[in-house]
Design a protein around this motif. Structure first.
Motif, mmCIF file in Angstrom:
data_model
loop_
_atom_site.group_PDB
_atom_site.id
_atom_site.type_symbol
_atom_site.label_atom_id
_atom_site.label_comp_id
_atom_site.label_asym_id
_atom_site.label_seq_id
_atom_site.Cartn_x
_atom_site.Cartn_y
_atom_site.Cartn_z
ATOM 1 N N GLY A 53 -4.125 -11.064 0.069
ATOM 2 C CA GLY A 53 -3.118 -10.677 -0.909
ATOM 3 C C GLY A 53 -1.827 -10.213 -0.266
ATOM 4 O O GLY A 53 -0.759 -10.279 -0.888
ATOM 5 N N MET A 54 -1.891 -9.774 0.989
ATOM 6 C CA MET A 54 -0.686 -9.331 1.681
ATOM 7 C C MET A 54 0.265 -10.477 1.996
ATOM 8 O O MET A 54 1.422 -10.261 2.342
ATOM 9 C CB MET A 54 -1.065 -8.605 2.973
ATOM 10 N N PHE A 55 -0.198 -11.704 1.868
ATOM 11 C CA PHE A 55 0.635 -12.861 2.210
ATOM 12 C C PHE A 55 1.325 -13.467 0.992
ATOM 13 O O PHE A 55 2.034 -14.458 1.107
ATOM 14 C CB PHE A 55 -0.219 -13.917 2.919
ATOM 15 N N ARG A 56 1.112 -12.860 -0.185
ATOM 16 C CA ARG A 56 1.780 -13.315 -1.408
ATOM 17 C C ARG A 56 2.585 -12.141 -1.961
ATOM 18 O O ARG A 56 2.061 -11.039 -2.129
ATOM 19 C CB ARG A 56 0.749 -13.805 -2.428
ATOM 20 N N LYS A 57 3.835 -12.387 -2.245
ATOM 21 C CA LYS A 57 4.776 -11.310 -2.565
ATOM 22 C C LYS A 57 4.304 -10.398 -3.689
ATOM 23 O O LYS A 57 4.301 -9.166 -3.552
ATOM 24 C CB LYS A 57 6.142 -11.900 -2.899
ATOM 25 N N ASN A 58 3.906 -10.971 -4.817
ATOM 26 C CA ASN A 58 3.546 -10.134 -5.964
ATOM 27 C C ASN A 58 2.346 -9.244 -5.666
ATOM 28 O O ASN A 58 2.344 -8.043 -5.981
ATOM 29 C CB ASN A 58 3.265 -11.009 -7.191
ATOM 30 N N THR A 59 1.298 -9.832 -5.076
ATOM 31 C CA THR A 59 0.115 -9.028 -4.784
ATOM 32 C C THR A 59 0.386 -8.042 -3.650
ATOM 33 O O THR A 59 -0.172 -6.943 -3.633
ATOM 34 C CB THR A 59 -1.086 -9.927 -4.421
ATOM 35 N N ARG A 60 1.256 -8.420 -2.725
ATOM 36 C CA ARG A 60 1.612 -7.493 -1.646
ATOM 37 C C ARG A 60 2.291 -6.253 -2.215
ATOM 38 O O ARG A 60 1.968 -5.118 -1.842
ATOM 39 C CB ARG A 60 2.522 -8.181 -0.630
ATOM 40 N N HIS A 61 3.225 -6.457 -3.113
ATOM 41 C CA HIS A 61 3.912 -5.312 -3.715
ATOM 42 C C HIS A 61 2.932 -4.425 -4.484
ATOM 43 O O HIS A 61 3.030 -3.188 -4.450
ATOM 44 C CB HIS A 61 5.017 -5.808 -4.641
ATOM 45 N N ALA A 62 1.974 -5.047 -5.181
ATOM 46 C CA ALA A 62 0.992 -4.270 -5.939
ATOM 47 C C ALA A 62 0.113 -3.452 -4.993
ATOM 48 O O ALA A 62 -0.204 -2.286 -5.269
ATOM 49 C CB ALA A 62 0.127 -5.205 -6.789
ATOM 50 N N LEU A 63 -0.282 -4.050 -3.877
ATOM 51 C CA LEU A 63 -1.098 -3.333 -2.896
ATOM 52 C C LEU A 63 -0.327 -2.150 -2.310
ATOM 53 O O LEU A 63 -0.858 -1.037 -2.196
ATOM 54 C CB LEU A 63 -1.530 -4.287 -1.782
ATOM 55 N N VAL A 64 0.911 -2.391 -1.930
ATOM 56 C CA VAL A 64 1.724 -1.334 -1.338
ATOM 57 C C VAL A 64 1.944 -0.197 -2.341
ATOM 58 O O VAL A 64 1.833 0.983 -1.997
ATOM 59 C CB VAL A 64 3.071 -1.910 -0.842
ATOM 60 N N ASP A 65 2.246 -0.540 -3.584
ATOM 61 C CA ASP A 65 2.457 0.487 -4.602
ATOM 62 C C ASP A 65 1.193 1.301 -4.861
ATOM 63 O O ASP A 65 1.263 2.500 -5.152
ATOM 64 C CB ASP A 65 2.909 -0.159 -5.920
ATOM 65 N N GLY A 66 0.034 0.652 -4.776
ATOM 66 C CA GLY A 66 -1.213 1.339 -5.067
ATOM 67 C C GLY A 66 -1.756 2.164 -3.918
ATOM 68 O O GLY A 66 -2.601 3.039 -4.125
ATOM 69 N N ILE A 67 -1.289 1.900 -2.699
ATOM 70 C CA ILE A 67 -1.862 2.548 -1.522
ATOM 71 C C ILE A 67 -0.930 3.584 -0.897
ATOM 72 O O ILE A 67 -1.390 4.635 -0.431
ATOM 73 C CB ILE A 67 -2.237 1.479 -0.479
ATOM 74 N N TYR A 68 0.359 3.315 -0.892
ATOM 75 C CA TYR A 68 1.313 4.203 -0.209
ATOM 76 C C TYR A 68 1.939 5.205 -1.175
ATOM 77 O O TYR A 68 2.014 4.976 -2.389
ATOM 78 C CB TYR A 68 2.405 3.375 0.470
ATOM 79 N N ALA A 69 2.414 6.287 -0.615
ATOM 80 C CA ALA A 69 3.175 7.261 -1.397
ATOM 81 C C ALA A 69 4.396 6.547 -1.972
ATOM 82 O O ALA A 69 4.948 5.649 -1.334
ATOM 83 C CB ALA A 69 3.595 8.427 -0.506
ATOM 84 N N PRO A 70 4.828 6.908 -3.187
ATOM 85 C CA PRO A 70 5.914 6.187 -3.852
ATOM 86 C C PRO A 70 7.170 6.003 -3.008
ATOM 87 O O PRO A 70 7.727 4.901 -2.959
ATOM 88 C CB PRO A 70 6.200 7.044 -5.094
ATOM 89 N N ASP A 71 7.632 7.044 -2.323
ATOM 90 C CA ASP A 71 8.863 6.917 -1.549
ATOM 91 C C ASP A 71 8.662 6.005 -0.345
ATOM 92 O O ASP A 71 9.570 5.258 0.046
ATOM 93 C CB ASP A 71 9.364 8.292 -1.098
ATOM 94 N N VAL A 72 7.463 6.027 0.233
ATOM 95 C CA VAL A 72 7.175 5.151 1.373
ATOM 96 C C VAL A 72 7.104 3.704 0.908
ATOM 97 O O VAL A 72 7.655 2.799 1.539
ATOM 98 C CB VAL A 72 5.847 5.561 2.051
ATOM 99 N N ALA A 73 6.435 3.476 -0.213
ATOM 100 C CA ALA A 73 6.286 2.118 -0.734
ATOM 101 C C ALA A 73 7.644 1.492 -1.036
ATOM 102 O O ALA A 73 7.881 0.309 -0.740
ATOM 103 C CB ALA A 73 5.429 2.135 -1.994
ATOM 104 N N SER A 74 8.541 2.260 -1.620
ATOM 105 C CA SER A 74 9.850 1.709 -1.973
ATOM 106 C C SER A 74 10.649 1.302 -0.745
ATOM 107 O O SER A 74 11.409 0.331 -0.784
ATOM 108 C CB SER A 74 10.638 2.728 -2.804
ATOM 109 N N ARG A 75 10.469 2.028 0.363
ATOM 110 C CA ARG A 75 11.196 1.685 1.588
ATOM 111 C C ARG A 75 10.586 0.488 2.303
ATOM 112 O O ARG A 75 11.273 -0.203 3.056
ATOM 113 C CB ARG A 75 11.202 2.890 2.546
ATOM 114 N N MET A 76 9.314 0.237 2.088
ATOM 115 C CA MET A 76 8.619 -0.795 2.838
ATOM 116 C C MET A 76 8.838 -2.209 2.331
ATOM 117 O O MET A 76 8.810 -3.170 3.098
ATOM 118 C CB MET A 76 7.104 -0.520 2.813
#
Length: 276
Positions: A125-148
């Protein structure tokens, strides 16, 4: 983490790493992926691209001491034999977008969170943009996810995906199966407080393309993924993470499977929700 880190070596592009060893694989019917050439590079730190994690798989926890090997450390310094043994406690209460959630607010919960996050971040899922964003949003702190997200999208460019044998949308060619999976071996708590925890996950991983025309056969890697977690919004969230190679065992002598067997195994054997 950088792209090159997770797939560290083995021909996954010019995204970092120095020193190469090229091995010509045998061109014979027993070679599951046909005439293939692999390039092995010294990985740096798994999937953190441009200083901001590009958590691709990634990786590793293998440090078993032979039972007949004496431990020279004082008994009070030796780890408890059951320090990562299963407790029987359910690790989570549910999932959101395929990501486990609801980890316990204790050391075991932090370990379960780290192990499960390593699995999710090591998935295709990390290799597809939409699922990557969902994974990052669900795993990282909000401010970290937005920067990544921006740096990650640049790192997972069409050129990078092409070097992995994928199209611009992260899909494998027809008749081939892209394999990327993280399998935790054990966890270790580096530090813990009710609001912050640092947990290392030792894991093995699978990475490569399974198919008769593949030039990057599926192989294993061994790494340790360290997560810094914060208790945010009633769950553990990642605020930083790093990876390093090993510990790695001596390679076994099990015969290599065919590309068909490998593709079938990846499709038929699902993953687990990891508890401590």
């Amino acid at each position: 983490m950088s792209n090159d880190d997770q797939y560290g070596g083995a021909g996954y592009g010019e995204v970092g790493g120095t020193g190469q060893t090229r091995t010509r694989l045998p061109e014979s019917p027993s070679d599951p992926y046909g005439p293939a050439r692999r390039t092995s590079r010294a990985p740096r730190s798994l999937v953190t691209v441009v200083g901001v994690v590009v958590l691709l798989i990634a990786a590793i926890a293998f440090a078993n001491q032979a039972p007949d090997t004496p431990d020279d450390r004082p008994s009070d310094e030796a780890p408890a034999a059951a320090s990562t043994a299963a407790t029987g406690t359910d690790p989570v209460t549910g999932k959101t977008a395929g990501i486990p959630k609801g980890f316990a607010h204790d050391e075991q919960g932090a370990q379960s969170a780290a192990a499960n996050y390593a699995v999710a971040l090591g998935s295709d899922g990390m290799f597809r943009k939409n699922t990557r964003h969902a994974l990052v949003d669900g795993i990282y702190a909000p401010d970290v996810a937005s920067r990544m997200k921006g740096p990650q999208d640049e790192a997972y460019s069409a050129a990078f995906l092409a070097r992995l044998g994928l199209d611009a949308n992260g899909n494998a060619p027809q008749g081939s199966t892209f394999v990327t999976r993280t399998v935790p071996i054990g966890t270790r708590v580096e530090s813990y407080t009710p609001t912050a925890a640092k947990v290392s996950v030792w894991y093995t991983g699978l990475i490569g393309m399974s198919g008769t025309k593949s030039t990057d056969p599926v192989r294993t890697l061994w790494k340790t993924w360290t997560f810094e977690l914060s208790w945010i919004g009633e769950d553990w969230k990642v605020v930083d993470d790093t990876q390093q190679d090993g510990p790695a065992p001596v390679p076994g002598d099990v015969p290599v499977s065919t590309s068909d067997d490998m593709s079938k195994a990846i499709k038929e054997f699902g993953g687990f929700t990891y508890a401590r």
